[in-house]
Design an enzyme around this catalytic site. Structure first.
Site, PDB file in Angstrom:
ATOM      1  N   ASP A   1       0.840  -1.190   0.000  1.00 49.45           N
ATOM      2  CA  ASP A   1       0.000   0.000   0.000  1.00 49.45           C
ATOM      3  C   ASP A   1       0.883   1.251   0.000  1.00 49.45           C
ATOM      4  O   ASP A   1       2.107   1.167   0.029  1.00 49.45           O
ATOM      5  CB  ASP A   1      -0.894   0.015   1.247  1.00 49.45           C
ATOM      6  CG  ASP A   1      -1.970  -1.066   1.194  1.00 49.45           C
ATOM      7  OD1 ASP A   1      -2.218  -1.596   0.097  1.00 49.45           O
ATOM      8  OD2 ASP A   1      -2.553  -1.370   2.255  1.00 49.45           O
TER       9      ASP A   1
ATOM     10  N   MET B   1      -9.366   7.390   9.060  1.00 45.23           N
ATOM     11  CA  MET B   1      -9.958   7.715   7.758  1.00 45.23           C
ATOM     12  C   MET B   1     -11.124   8.694   7.871  1.00 45.23           C
ATOM     13  O   MET B   1     -12.157   8.548   7.220  1.00 45.23           O
ATOM     14  CB  MET B   1     -10.412   6.433   7.050  1.00 45.23           C
ATOM     15  CG  MET B   1      -9.262   5.521   6.687  1.00 45.23           C
ATOM     16  SD  MET B   1      -9.775   3.960   5.927  1.00 45.23           S
ATOM     17  CE  MET B   1     -10.129   2.979   7.381  1.00 45.23           C
TER      18      MET B   1
ATOM     19  N   LYS C   1      -3.882   2.383  -2.378  1.00 46.48           N
ATOM     20  CA  LYS C   1      -4.743   2.234  -1.206  1.00 46.48           C
ATOM     21  C   LYS C   1      -4.570   3.380  -0.224  1.00 46.48           C
ATOM     22  O   LYS C   1      -4.428   3.190   0.979  1.00 46.48           O
ATOM     23  CB  LYS C   1      -4.500   0.906  -0.483  1.00 46.48           C
ATOM     24  CG  LYS C   1      -4.538  -0.329  -1.373  1.00 46.48           C
ATOM     25  CD  LYS C   1      -5.878  -0.552  -2.034  1.00 46.48           C
ATOM     26  CE  LYS C   1      -6.896  -1.076  -1.071  1.00 46.48           C
ATOM     27  NZ  LYS C   1      -8.190  -1.368  -1.737  1.00 46.48           N
TER      28      LYS C   1
END
Length: 500
Positions: free
Chosen positions: A38, A169, A60
């Site tokens: 990632d 996130m 990602k």
């Protein structure tokens, strides 16, 4: 790893910094044949794999283009079926918002062998590295970790009642997070900390309360970030001041390629965040002729002088090419500069006969343990010279000094981008130099790649000669080690931090 049947390892990379890899993760990386990774924080993670390892970047990272999950699944299956040992490197821990289920389902469906290796989640590492405890007997009896990637799907009524919240996130939805918590009864005076790129040189932290955090971070990219919401955020200032002396300090190391690890560890043990910037590269000399000739006539010499770890390593490597080892030095006495050089010499089975009390090369002549008149001295050194004073002093005392090039040091072609960005952003607190050569190369890089204001940066030098070069080229020195070693320089930086 043996060739034959392939296997996929779903490995947690931790919060990003290579220092927080698990031992198992590092063991797998150094033997990986294929790396599927990632958008990781620390590029040094990618340097753990063998040079021939096939590296595949699948992105990602929130808000940016990335490889579709179905294609990642297919990559893992294909390389496993080719008999490869595949490391699927995932940020944090693979089972915490890591989309492992889809990858495991694909691997099981294709009869591919796999193993899941835990990692340290940023949900746990980030608060710790910031000095924020997630639990406290008074302020926080419980905490919850959640992703705000889809805020409409969350039970905000339940979340608002939990003492401490850790949000992953959620950078693009900060305003909605604040609004939802307020709507469900959370006070706008509740403290909040937002940390971006935790454990990396680009780390930034914002602390405020729910009432003001949105305005404070307007027009700032909050990806990737970890948010900590709760009264425990108030403990950060108190706990940081009670912990290690260099916590909160970012230190830029300018060292030779491959020689910064020990210094990094010393500084990190004191709590510092370290950026490693190779400022010089150590390579073989343009010609081995002079050194080979000296090795062929070692019996003619009385003393061997080694002023650096590089000189030791290159001398003994060349000795081995002549089918000789430490026994060839049985008739020689050896002088070295500094305990570090002595330690490297010990790795070859030898102890120095003389180490000057001051760990600088020029102190050898003044403290030499025996008369030098008529003595023949072999001095393997860097090709560009730089020890003229030492040679002059030894010669003045009657020694015949034979200088031979054992290695050469060169400046890199370009400025390390992470180091340059940190300097331009003003996030570097201390800039360290362990040799005059690193100062010269750093100054040359600044000249070639852009001006940087060093006025507020502490310039730390390992000793007088390096300090002199700093004064000449950078116009200042703020810290100088009293013991001219990496340990001494670390101690000097800690003392500087204590006095601030």
């Amino acid at each position: 790893m043996a060739q034959g049947k392939g296997k996929v390892y779903l490995v947690g990379a931790g919060p990003g910094n290579v220092n927080y890899l698990t031992i198992r993760a590092q063991q797998l990386l150094i033997k990986a044949e294929v790396l599927v990774y990632d958008a990781l924080v620390d590029s040094q993670l990618l340097q753990q794999v063998p040079p021939e390892c096939h590296k595949i970047d699948v992105g990602k990272r929130g808000g940016k283009s990335s490889t579709p999950q179905v294609e990642i699944n297919q990559l893992l299956v294909e390389h496993c079926q080719l008999g490869k040992q595949v490391v699927r490197l995932k940020s944090g821990d693979p089972f915490i918002f890591g989309r492992c289920t889809a990858e495991i389902t694909a691997l099981k469906g294709s009869n591919c062998d796999f193993e899941v290796v835990p990692g340290i989640s940023s949900a746990l590492a980030a608060p710790l590295l910031l000095g924020i405890p997630l639990t406290d007997p008074v302020l926080s009896r419980c905490f919850a970790v959640f992703t705000a990637h889809e805020p409409d799907e969350l039970d905000w009524e339940a979340l608002a009642r939990i003492d401490t919240l850790v949000v992953l996130m959620g950078g693009q939805h900060l305003a909605e997070i604040v609004a939802q918590l307020e709507r469900h009864g959370r006070s706008l005076q509740t403290p909040i900390a937002i940390a971006r790129w935790v454990s990396s040189p680009q780390e930034r932290v914002w602390t405020s309360d729910l009432a003001h955090i949105v305005a404070q971070t307007t027009e700032i990219s909050l990806t990737p970030v970890v948010m900590i919401i709760g009264e425990v955020v108030k403990l950060r200032t108190y706990l940081q001041s009670s912990l290690l002396p260099l916590i909160g300090k970012t230190i830029l190391i300018t060292r030779s390629v491959g020689q910064s690890s020990q210094f990094s560890q010393l500084l990190q043990q004191q709590g510092a965040k370290v950026i490693e910037m190779p400022a010089i590269a150590i390579i073989p000399p343009a010609s081995w002729e002079a050194l080979d000739r000296a090795i062929a006539h070692l019996l003619e010499y009385d003393w061997l002088i080694l002023t650096s770890a590089n000189a030791v390593d290159y001398f003994f490597e060349r000795l081995a090419t002549q089918n000789k080892d430490a026994r060839a030095l049985s008739g020689l006495k050896i002088a070295v500069v500094g305990e570090k050089t002595a330690q490297v010499l010990k790795q070859y089975g030898l102890k120095p006969d003389f180490i000057p009390s001051e760990f600088v090369a020029d102190a050898i002549a003044s403290d030499f343990p025996e008369p030098l008149k008529g003595k023949k001295v072999l001095f393997p050194r860097v090709e560009s010279g730089g020890r003229e004073v030492l040679v002059q002093q030894l010669s003045a005392k009657g020694a015949e000094v034979v200088e031979v090039a054992a290695y050469q040091s060169t400046c890199p072609d370009s400025f390390d981008p992470i180091a340059l960005e940190a300097l331009k952003q003003g996030t570097v607190d201390v800039l360290t130099f362990a040799s005059s050569k690193t100062v010269k190369c750093f100054h040359q890089l600044l000249t070639d790649w852009g001006e940087v204001d060093l006025e507020r940066v502490c310039i730390a030098s390992i000793g007088p000669q390096t300090s002199k070069t700093c004064q000449q080229l950078l116009q200042k020195v703020d810290v100088e080690a009293t013991e001219y070693t990496l340990e001494g320089l670390t101690t000097a930086i800690v003392q500087w931090a204590d006095e601030k």
